[in-house]
Write a protein that holds these residues in place. Structure first.
Motif, mmCIF file in Angstrom:
data_model
loop_
_atom_site.group_PDB
_atom_site.id
_atom_site.type_symbol
_atom_site.label_atom_id
_atom_site.label_comp_id
_atom_site.label_asym_id
_atom_site.label_seq_id
_atom_site.Cartn_x
_atom_site.Cartn_y
_atom_site.Cartn_z
ATOM 1 N N ALA A 28 -6.304 -0.574 1.577
ATOM 2 C CA ALA A 28 -4.928 -1.155 1.270
ATOM 3 C C ALA A 28 -4.589 -1.962 2.140
ATOM 4 O O ALA A 28 -3.708 -0.766 3.473
ATOM 5 C CB ALA A 28 -4.848 -0.073 0.340
ATOM 6 N N HIS A 54 1.067 -0.970 -0.337
ATOM 7 C CA HIS A 54 -0.158 0.322 -0.083
ATOM 8 C C HIS A 54 1.124 1.405 0.427
ATOM 9 O O HIS A 54 -0.143 2.208 -0.277
ATOM 10 C CB HIS A 54 -0.737 -0.504 1.512
ATOM 11 C CG HIS A 54 -0.242 0.233 2.210
ATOM 12 N ND1 HIS A 54 -0.456 -0.859 3.330
ATOM 13 C CD2 HIS A 54 0.690 1.408 3.166
ATOM 14 C CE1 HIS A 54 0.781 -0.330 4.248
ATOM 15 N NE2 HIS A 54 1.088 0.991 4.077
ATOM 16 N N TRP A 93 -7.793 6.645 -5.454
ATOM 17 C CA TRP A 93 -7.703 5.693 -4.998
ATOM 18 C C TRP A 93 -8.222 4.714 -5.749
ATOM 19 O O TRP A 93 -9.340 4.717 -5.239
ATOM 20 C CB TRP A 93 -8.178 6.461 -3.389
ATOM 21 C CG TRP A 93 -7.933 4.720 -2.244
ATOM 22 C CD1 TRP A 93 -9.523 4.478 -1.925
ATOM 23 C CD2 TRP A 93 -6.936 4.942 -1.723
ATOM 24 N NE1 TRP A 93 -8.945 3.258 -1.217
ATOM 25 C CE2 TRP A 93 -7.684 3.708 -0.850
ATOM 26 C CE3 TRP A 93 -5.888 5.081 -1.421
ATOM 27 C CZ2 TRP A 93 -6.276 3.028 -0.004
ATOM 28 C CZ3 TRP A 93 -4.856 3.795 -1.212
ATOM 29 C CH2 TRP A 93 -5.139 3.156 -0.014
#
Lengths: 367, 298
Positions: free
Chosen positions: A192, A116, A156
């Motif tokens: 994430a 991430h 995102w």
């Protein structure tokens, strides 16, 4: 939704139950995990990918719902066991009673937690972004969010989102929770990294004299805005290390005012209390959660309500608050507030007053 | 140190142990020079010296006859060991333990704390003083429900972290009662004999000590033979593993029946087993039951 009895034998699930409840659950061929909508707690949630909280291990038949915490073994994987003698049962019971569980090795998950970081690196400061407006609309000034490490990403998982970093006990970022701000609610958030390893925390939460545990990062920021240090589980499951991090400290369990929030509160109480954590269940009274309360009634209302739990509250505020709570019949909250008084003699005087008022009330009831 | 996966047995050549050996010796030298012990101590100088300077990680057994002052001794060690301590009581309620701590810490006669001679303000003052003196001592009540090994380990670990200390002391009062209290955890345990429970408890205690690298100070009842013969290495009740697994076995024997004018009785402390020094050493102590305090008898 299928109604399942509480009796374990009657309530045991089989694969067909899961597949009939969530007929569109993906097959995930070649993988050991399948995701389903939870047959136990999923009826109030949207029936979509983002709410498939029940994870099934297709090799072992073990399942767990990451929302309600229920778990079990699917009937399809049950095997017949030879009946145990009394001696064998006793031996097994001794082994269980004196077991010292090994702490789970999270190395694999921790390694997975690094992917991430690239996405986080591309995020930007909140200033002047869609994220800042979103937060302002929900009662959180962007400077407050900025101080808590919140950032913004225009991409995102392909959508604009406010990003909440999630840290482990050592303060290392292990996951990022993104709250989409484009108005679409399917899904509302996407995380994430392995969020089970960490949580979102307001600055200095673990060194604060008191910490509130809530579900969403927006709730944590709402509480922090009112002077209460907070951590957000980003769901209802706490990382393993939370109980020892809060051992012998006071904690407010400020999960949502709904059934999953109450269940989470009960689970947290069970794991925190034996480690000496002083606990008070602080259920939101306005709205479902603290951010809803903030947007409905404003920060001043919440600040006043939470003044005795504020980091900046002095002993006088806490003593007066405890007395008010006691007079209002909220003995548990009064006792909790009294324990926060820093001067030991004053603290004991307040506790004594509480005890005497309890005895008086009892005598009145008897009379 | 956290317990993770089961550790594999370590095989090593002596040459690979040299640096660990030197580091350990250096740590001992530093402790000696600075006067700061390497781990929890009893604060009874002769006893600490005989035990190698501190309570080493592992199981330490304290055995004595009923009424000899086992709990008082264990409480004194827990309160003054210089490190955080978790006192797990399977025999006495927490309030009674706190009363004994107050008595010792403030020098107030135990009887006075029970008879109601003290008013609430004085009682409060003494209690606050005691809590401040032993700020890193926590009590776990195992009288009403079974304190599982996992709970004990987690609470002790949390206590150590809270204090920012390197070590923590765990006191089990007593190993027999704690092991027997496990019967409350499952109906299947009701028929299990004391021997099996104590052995399982001992193994669990040793694993906690190993996981946390900390000393476990376990109070032990004497068996009947031990009571008649005034102690000995094999005087602990329930299982022979008690003395075999322990780092040290310490025995308390009360010599005087009646206290002297100062309210003290003579107690002989004997170290029957000692992996960190010479066994068979006897240390004379004085025990004042009125204020629940042991001191060196010289």
């Amino acid at each position: 939704m299928a109604i399942i009895a509480k009796d374990p034998a009657a309530s045991a699930l089989c694969l067909a139950d899961l597949e009939s409840y969530d007929s569109t659950a993906p097959r995930c061929s070649g993988k050991t995990e399948r995701r389903f909508l939870c047959i136990r707690c999923g009826d109030s949630k949207p029936r979509d990918k983002g709410h498939r909280s029940l994870a099934l291990n297709t090799k072992t038949g073990a399942w767990i719902c990451h929302r309600c915490g229920e778990k079990g073994l699917l009937k399809d994987w049950w095997t017949d066991r030879a009946p145990q003698t009394r001696q064998q049962k006793a031996r097994a019971a001794v082994a269980r009673a004196f077991a010292l569980p090994l702490k789970a090795d999270k190395t694999e998950k921790r390694e997975a937690a690094t992917y991430h970081s690239e996405m986080w690196r591309t995020s930007i400061s909140l200033d002047g972004t869609q994220g800042a407006s979103y937060l302002e609309n929900r009662g959180i000034p962007s400077d407050v969010a900025h101080e808590a490490g919140v950032r913004f990403s225009s991409d995102w998982y392909g959508r604009p989102a406010v990003l909440f970093p999630m840290y482990d006990r050592k303060g290392e970022m292990v996951a990022v929770n993104g709250r989409f701000v484009d108005g679409r609610d399917n899904p509302k958030t996407q995380t994430a990294g392995p969020k089970s390893l960490g949580l979102f925390a307001t600055p200095g939460a673990f060194s604060a004299p008191l910490v509130a545990i809530c579900e969403g990062p927006m709730d944590a920021l709402s509480l922090w805005l009112c002077g209460v240090a907070a951590v957000a589980l980003v769901g209802t499951s706490a990382p393993d290390w939370l109980a020892s991090a809060l051992a012998f400290k006071p904690a407010l369990i400020a999960t949502d005012a709904d059934a999953p929030g109450d269940d989470a509160a009960s689970r947290l109480t069970q794991s925190l209390k034996p480690r000496g954590t002083r606990i008070l269940r602080l259920r939101p009274r306005v709205g479902k959660d603290w951010n809803e309360g903030l947007t409905m009634r404003g920060a001043d209302f919440l600040r006043e309500r939470l003044s005795i739990f504020s980091e900046v509250a002095d002993d006088e505020t806490r003593v007066n608050g405890a007395c008010d709570l006691m007079e209002g019949g909220r003995r548990e909250a009064a006792s909790f507030a009294a324990a926060l008084v820093s001067d030991p003699l004053t603290r004991e005087l307040v506790r004594e007053r509480l005890r005497r008022s309890g005895e008086g009330a009892k005598a009145e009831r008897v009379a | 140190m956290n317990a993770t996966e089961p550790k594999a047995p370590k095989v090593t050549l002596l040459s690979d142990l040299i640096s660990d050996f030197v580091a350990d010796t250096e740590a001992a030298a530093t402790a000696r020079a600075s006067g700061h012990p390497r781990g929890p101590v009893t604060h009874l100088r002769d006893l600490d010296n005989a035990l190698g300077g501190y309570l080493a990680p592992g199981l330490h057994i304290l055995q004595a006859s009923p009424g000899a002052g086992k709990t008082a001794f264990a409480l004194q060690v827990a309160a003054t060991c210089g490190f955080p301590a978790l006192f797990v009581s399977a025999e006495m309620g927490l309030l009674e333990i706190f009363r004994r701590l107050v008595s010792r810490a403030t020098g107030t006669f135990l009887g006075k704390l029970k008879t109601g001679e003290l008013g609430a303000p004085e009682a409060r003052r003494l209690a606050v003083l005691t809590a401040e003196k032993a700020a890193h001592l926590a009590l776990m009540d195992g009288t009403l429900s079974y304190a599982t090994p996992a709970l004990i380990r987690d609470a002790a670990e949390a206590l150590r972290e809270r204090a920012g200390a390197k070590h923590v002391l765990i006191v089990l009062d007593s190993i027999q009662m704690w092991a027997r209290s496990a019967r409350g955890a499952s109906a299947d345990l009701l028929t299990v004999g004391e021997y099996d429970l104590i052995n399982a408890g001992l193994n669990a205690a040793a694993r906690i000590g190993s996981d946390l690298a900390c000393p476990i100070f376990a109070v032990s009842h004497r068996n009947r033979v031990g009571n008649k013969s005034d102690g000995g290495l094999h005087a602990s009740k329930g299982s022979g593993d008690l003395e075999y697994m322990a780092e040290t076995v310490v025995d308390l024997a009360r010599k005087d029946e009646q206290p002297d004018a100062a309210g003290e009785v003579e107690v002989k402390l004997t170290i029957h087993k000692n992996r960190h020094g010479v066994p068979g050493v006897s240390i004379p102590l004085r025990f004042c039951g009125r204020v629940q305090e042991f001191r060196e008898g010289r």
